[in-house]
Design a protein around this motif. Sequence first.
Motif, PDB file in Angstrom:
ATOM      1  N   GLU A 281       5.227   5.470 -38.610  1.00 15.27           N
ATOM      2  CA  GLU A 281       5.716   6.831 -38.386  1.00 15.27           C
ATOM      3  C   GLU A 281       5.289   7.350 -37.008  1.00 15.27           C
ATOM      4  O   GLU A 281       6.072   7.989 -36.300  1.00 15.27           O
ATOM      5  N   ALA A 282       4.034   7.094 -36.646  1.00 16.11           N
ATOM      6  CA  ALA A 282       3.535   7.553 -35.352  1.00 16.11           C
ATOM      7  C   ALA A 282       4.273   6.869 -34.205  1.00 16.11           C
ATOM      8  O   ALA A 282       4.626   7.511 -33.205  1.00 16.11           O
ATOM      9  N   THR A 283       4.529   5.581 -34.354  1.00 12.27           N
ATOM     10  CA  THR A 283       5.255   4.845 -33.318  1.00 12.27           C
ATOM     11  C   THR A 283       6.671   5.392 -33.161  1.00 12.27           C
ATOM     12  O   THR A 283       7.174   5.556 -32.043  1.00 12.27           O
ATOM     13  N   ALA A 284       7.307   5.678 -34.278  1.00 18.08           N
ATOM     14  CA  ALA A 284       8.664   6.237 -34.231  1.00 18.08           C
ATOM     15  C   ALA A 284       8.674   7.586 -33.530  1.00 18.08           C
ATOM     16  O   ALA A 284       9.574   7.894 -32.725  1.00 18.08           O
ATOM     17  N   PHE A 285       7.664   8.405 -33.815  1.00 15.68           N
ATOM     18  CA  PHE A 285       7.566   9.714 -33.156  1.00 15.68           C
ATOM     19  C   PHE A 285       7.395   9.552 -31.645  1.00 15.68           C
ATOM     20  O   PHE A 285       8.055  10.234 -30.848  1.00 15.68           O
ATOM     21  N   LEU A 286       6.494   8.662 -31.248  1.00 17.68           N
ATOM     22  CA  LEU A 286       6.241   8.448 -29.824  1.00 17.68           C
ATOM     23  C   LEU A 286       7.470   7.874 -29.120  1.00 17.68           C
ATOM     24  O   LEU A 286       7.803   8.281 -27.999  1.00 17.68           O
ATOM     25  N   GLU A 287       8.149   6.955 -29.772  1.00 20.99           N
ATOM     26  CA  GLU A 287       9.356   6.372 -29.182  1.00 20.99           C
ATOM     27  C   GLU A 287      10.420   7.439 -28.946  1.00 20.99           C
ATOM     28  O   GLU A 287      11.180   7.378 -27.968  1.00 20.99           O
ATOM     29  N   ALA A 288      10.473   8.428 -29.839  1.00 19.80           N
ATOM     30  CA  ALA A 288      11.491   9.470 -29.746  1.00 19.80           C
ATOM     31  C   ALA A 288      11.122  10.576 -28.761  1.00 19.80           C
ATOM     32  O   ALA A 288      12.008  11.315 -28.304  1.00 19.80           O
ATOM     33  N   ASN A 289       9.835  10.691 -28.419  1.00 18.69           N
ATOM     34  CA  ASN A 289       9.404  11.839 -27.623  1.00 18.69           C
ATOM     35  C   ASN A 289       8.716  11.482 -26.305  1.00 18.69           C
ATOM     36  O   ASN A 289       8.388  12.379 -25.525  1.00 18.69           O
ATOM     37  N   ALA A 290       8.488  10.209 -26.035  1.00 17.67           N
ATOM     38  CA  ALA A 290       7.815   9.807 -24.800  1.00 17.67           C
ATOM     39  C   ALA A 290       8.311   8.435 -24.368  1.00 17.67           C
ATOM     40  O   ALA A 290       8.937   7.706 -25.143  1.00 17.67           O
ATOM     41  N   LYS A 291       8.014   8.088 -23.119  1.00 16.01           N
ATOM     42  CA  LYS A 291       8.405   6.784 -22.589  1.00 16.01           C
ATOM     43  C   LYS A 291       7.207   5.844 -22.611  1.00 16.01           C
ATOM     44  O   LYS A 291       6.079   6.251 -22.335  1.00 16.01           O
ATOM     45  N   ARG A 292       7.478   4.599 -22.935  1.00 15.44           N
ATOM     46  CA  ARG A 292       6.407   3.602 -22.897  1.00 15.44           C
ATOM     47  C   ARG A 292       5.960   3.371 -21.459  1.00 15.44           C
ATOM     48  O   ARG A 292       6.764   3.426 -20.538  1.00 15.44           O
ATOM     49  N   LYS A 293       4.678   3.089 -21.312  1.00 11.73           N
ATOM     50  CA  LYS A 293       4.161   2.775 -19.991  1.00 11.73           C
ATOM     51  C   LYS A 293       4.698   1.416 -19.547  1.00 11.73           C
ATOM     52  O   LYS A 293       4.960   0.540 -20.366  1.00 11.73           O
ATOM     53  N   ALA A 294       4.843   1.297 -18.250  1.00  2.94           N
ATOM     54  CA  ALA A 294       5.265   0.008 -17.708  1.00  2.94           C
ATOM     55  C   ALA A 294       4.192  -1.024 -18.009  1.00  2.94           C
ATOM     56  O   ALA A 294       3.009  -0.710 -18.123  1.00  2.94           O
ATOM     57  N   GLU A 295       4.594  -2.258 -18.140  1.00  5.74           N
ATOM     58  CA  GLU A 295       3.647  -3.325 -18.440  1.00  5.74           C
ATOM     59  C   GLU A 295       2.585  -3.387 -17.348  1.00  5.74           C
ATOM     60  O   GLU A 295       2.884  -3.378 -16.159  1.00  5.74           O
ATOM     61  N   ARG A 296       1.358  -3.413 -17.797  1.00 10.63           N
ATOM     62  CA  ARG A 296       0.241  -3.376 -16.851  1.00 10.63           C
ATOM     63  C   ARG A 296       0.124  -4.689 -16.097  1.00 10.63           C
ATOM     64  O   ARG A 296       0.017  -5.770 -16.698  1.00 10.63           O
ATOM     65  N   ARG A 297       0.150  -4.584 -14.767  1.00 10.83           N
ATOM     66  CA  ARG A 297       0.029  -5.787 -13.953  1.00 10.83           C
ATOM     67  C   ARG A 297      -1.428  -6.095 -13.651  1.00 10.83           C
ATOM     68  O   ARG A 297      -2.281  -5.213 -13.665  1.00 10.83           O
ATOM     69  N   GLU A 298      -1.693  -7.349 -13.386  1.00 12.56           N
ATOM     70  CA  GLU A 298      -3.045  -7.743 -13.009  1.00 12.56           C
ATOM     71  C   GLU A 298      -3.426  -7.049 -11.708  1.00 12.56           C
ATOM     72  O   GLU A 298      -2.632  -6.962 -10.773  1.00 12.56           O
ATOM     73  N   PHE A 299      -4.657  -6.535 -11.654  1.00 12.58           N
ATOM     74  CA  PHE A 299      -5.090  -5.790 -10.473  1.00 12.58           C
ATOM     75  C   PHE A 299      -5.162  -6.699  -9.249  1.00 12.58           C
ATOM     76  O   PHE A 299      -5.700  -7.813  -9.313  1.00 12.58           O
ATOM     77  N   VAL A 300      -4.591  -6.214  -8.155  1.00 12.94           N
ATOM     78  CA  VAL A 300      -4.637  -6.914  -6.880  1.00 12.94           C
ATOM     79  C   VAL A 300      -5.103  -5.935  -5.817  1.00 12.94           C
ATOM     80  O   VAL A 300      -4.531  -4.843  -5.673  1.00 12.94           O
ATOM     81  N   TRP A 301      -6.112  -6.316  -5.061  1.00 12.82           N
ATOM     82  CA  TRP A 301      -6.647  -5.435  -4.033  1.00 12.82           C
ATOM     83  C   TRP A 301      -5.558  -5.105  -3.009  1.00 12.82           C
ATOM     84  O   TRP A 301      -4.875  -5.979  -2.519  1.00 12.82           O
ATOM     85  N   GLY A 302      -5.405  -3.809  -2.733  1.00 12.59           N
ATOM     86  CA  GLY A 302      -4.421  -3.367  -1.758  1.00 12.59           C
ATOM     87  C   GLY A 302      -3.101  -2.956  -2.364  1.00 12.59           C
ATOM     88  O   GLY A 302      -2.209  -2.487  -1.646  1.00 12.59           O
ATOM     89  N   GLU A 303      -2.938  -3.113  -3.677  1.00 12.95           N
ATOM     90  CA  GLU A 303      -1.690  -2.763  -4.340  1.00 12.95           C
ATOM     91  C   GLU A 303      -1.927  -1.673  -5.384  1.00 12.95           C
ATOM     92  O   GLU A 303      -2.994  -1.594  -5.985  1.00 12.95           O
ATOM     93  N   GLY A 304      -0.924  -0.840  -5.588  1.00  9.46           N
ATOM     94  CA  GLY A 304      -1.003   0.184  -6.619  1.00  9.46           C
ATOM     95  C   GLY A 304      -1.687   1.452  -6.122  1.00  9.46           C
ATOM     96  O   GLY A 304      -1.968   1.610  -4.928  1.00  9.46           O
ATOM     97  N   PRO A 305      -1.972   2.385  -7.046  1.00  8.98           N
ATOM     98  CA  PRO A 305      -2.584   3.665  -6.680  1.00  8.98           C
ATOM     99  C   PRO A 305      -3.934   3.467  -6.006  1.00  8.98           C
ATOM    100  O   PRO A 305      -4.710   2.586  -6.394  1.00  8.98           O
ATOM    101  N   ASP A 306      -4.204   4.276  -5.013  1.00  8.68           N
ATOM    102  CA  ASP A 306      -5.471   4.206  -4.282  1.00  8.68           C
ATOM    103  C   ASP A 306      -6.236   5.497  -4.539  1.00  8.68           C
ATOM    104  O   ASP A 306      -6.254   6.398  -3.719  1.00  8.68           O
ATOM    105  N   ASN A 307      -6.844   5.598  -5.691  1.00  6.59           N
ATOM    106  CA  ASN A 307      -7.568   6.812  -6.044  1.00  6.59           C
ATOM    107  C   ASN A 307      -8.758   6.453  -6.912  1.00  6.59           C
ATOM    108  O   ASN A 307      -8.603   5.952  -8.018  1.00  6.59           O
ATOM    109  N   ALA A 308      -9.944   6.703  -6.401  1.00 12.02           N
ATOM    110  CA  ALA A 308     -11.159   6.386  -7.142  1.00 12.02           C
ATOM    111  C   ALA A 308     -11.985   7.633  -7.429  1.00 12.02           C
ATOM    112  O   ALA A 308     -13.099   7.529  -7.943  1.00 12.02           O
ATOM    113  N   ALA A 309     -11.462   8.819  -7.117  1.00 10.28           N
ATOM    114  CA  ALA A 309     -12.223  10.060  -7.266  1.00 10.28           C
ATOM    115  C   ALA A 309     -12.557  10.336  -8.727  1.00 10.28           C
ATOM    116  O   ALA A 309     -11.772  10.030  -9.631  1.00 10.28           O
ATOM    117  N   LEU A 310     -13.724  10.913  -8.960  1.00 10.87           N
ATOM    118  CA  LEU A 310     -14.120  11.300 -10.307  1.00 10.87           C
ATOM    119  C   LEU A 310     -13.384  12.542 -10.766  1.00 10.87           C
ATOM    120  O   LEU A 310     -13.067  12.698 -11.943  1.00 10.87           O
TER     121      LEU A 310
END
Length: 430
Positions: free
Chosen positions: A23-52
């Motif tokens: 039921e929870a999965t059905a609700f989430l599917e109907a009301n939100a988008k799934r996150k993109a498949e997480r890629r393996e971390f590579v230095w220099g790629e992706g968001p550059d934000n380490a702030a607390l």
Amino acid sequence: MKQEPEMAAADTVEITEEQFTAEATAFLEANAKRKAERREFVWGEGPDNAALFEEIDRERERQELDEAKAWRATKYDAGYGWIGGPVELGGSGLPRKYERIWNQLEGQFDTPDGGFFGIGLGMVAPTILTHANPEVSADVLPKMFRADIVGCQLFSEPGAGSDLASLQMRADRDGEEWILNGQKVWTSGAHYSEIGEVIARSDFDLPKHQGLTGFIVDMNAPGVDVRPLRQMTGGENFNEVYFTDVRVPDSHRLGDVNQGWGVALTTLMNERAAIGGGSGGGGSFTKLAAMATHYGVNGDALTRQRLAEIYTQGKVLGWSNQRTMDGLRAGRTPGPEMSLSKMGLVRQMDATSNFVSNTLGEKLAVDTGEWGTFSWAGYVLGFPAMRIAGGSDEVMRNIVGERVLGLPKEPGIDTTSPFRDLRVGTQRSE
């Protein structure tokens, strides 16, 4: 999925984990988008934000808050806003394990940031549930979990930060009301909160731990003045709050008169559970190891030792947190062991901050646009606040020493020292 209030609590636990998940999965599917498949971390790629602490302007913050409120209202109305809460107070009345299932499922979808509600729902709401007038709880808690209102915590004062029991904010009784006067500081989210939990001194003649009383205060009431505090990171995540003849009805008192210390401890234990269970912001071990490789120091023995210490601290912290969370799921109240988790997190963050500073050097202080360099300044400059948030390092060590290890209480102005007769100028009587 949400049960009607008139249904018996026993009826609300009949749903199986498989049914709940479907039921929870059905609700989430109907009301939100799934996150993109997480890629393996590579230095220099992706968001550059380490702030607390994310430094955003107030206009953008308000927009994100509105989005977070809308999402929280949507999932609350569907029965997923307070899964473990009592049915009579607007919760779904399900065991804690269902909250864990929901959190895992929701984490797979792209939803608005719920950090705006961390203090209110993680610290203030449990205190209201435990100590507030039943009628007030029934009115306030559903609104908090639906995000109709946001809560903040008003404890620290300019002259009583780590020693909370020394606070001097006044609470004077006037019939069926209380009048609050004083100042609070380092209050996160005060500028967008509708209510606040405040501890004030109601009797100046009693010992400092005994003359305190807790209240729920309307942050929009006459006499409440919220002013932003700019940090060395450049952001304004915290506030100072002034109270001038602010009237609070006695019905909004938390616990008994002059018993506010117990109220404060309820909040603090939940606060330390939330902080101690944190992940350390942007300082993941994967990023740090990649940083060492990128700058060619991954073969250095000292660097490898520092990385090993950070990794070990993270693993031990994770095991400690797991033990604590298992206790909470079993119904145990957070205790002084929360201070251990908080201390462990700070220790790991300190090691991370030092590692980053030593590895990046001047790149940390000058924004050249190079990926993975200046962005860490937000981590290094934000970390010192964690030594204070939820209780300073020194206070945490005292709590662990006295309440976990059973060591004698540290002598102070409100304690009797076994060495009092040895002080200079003191005559010892036989």
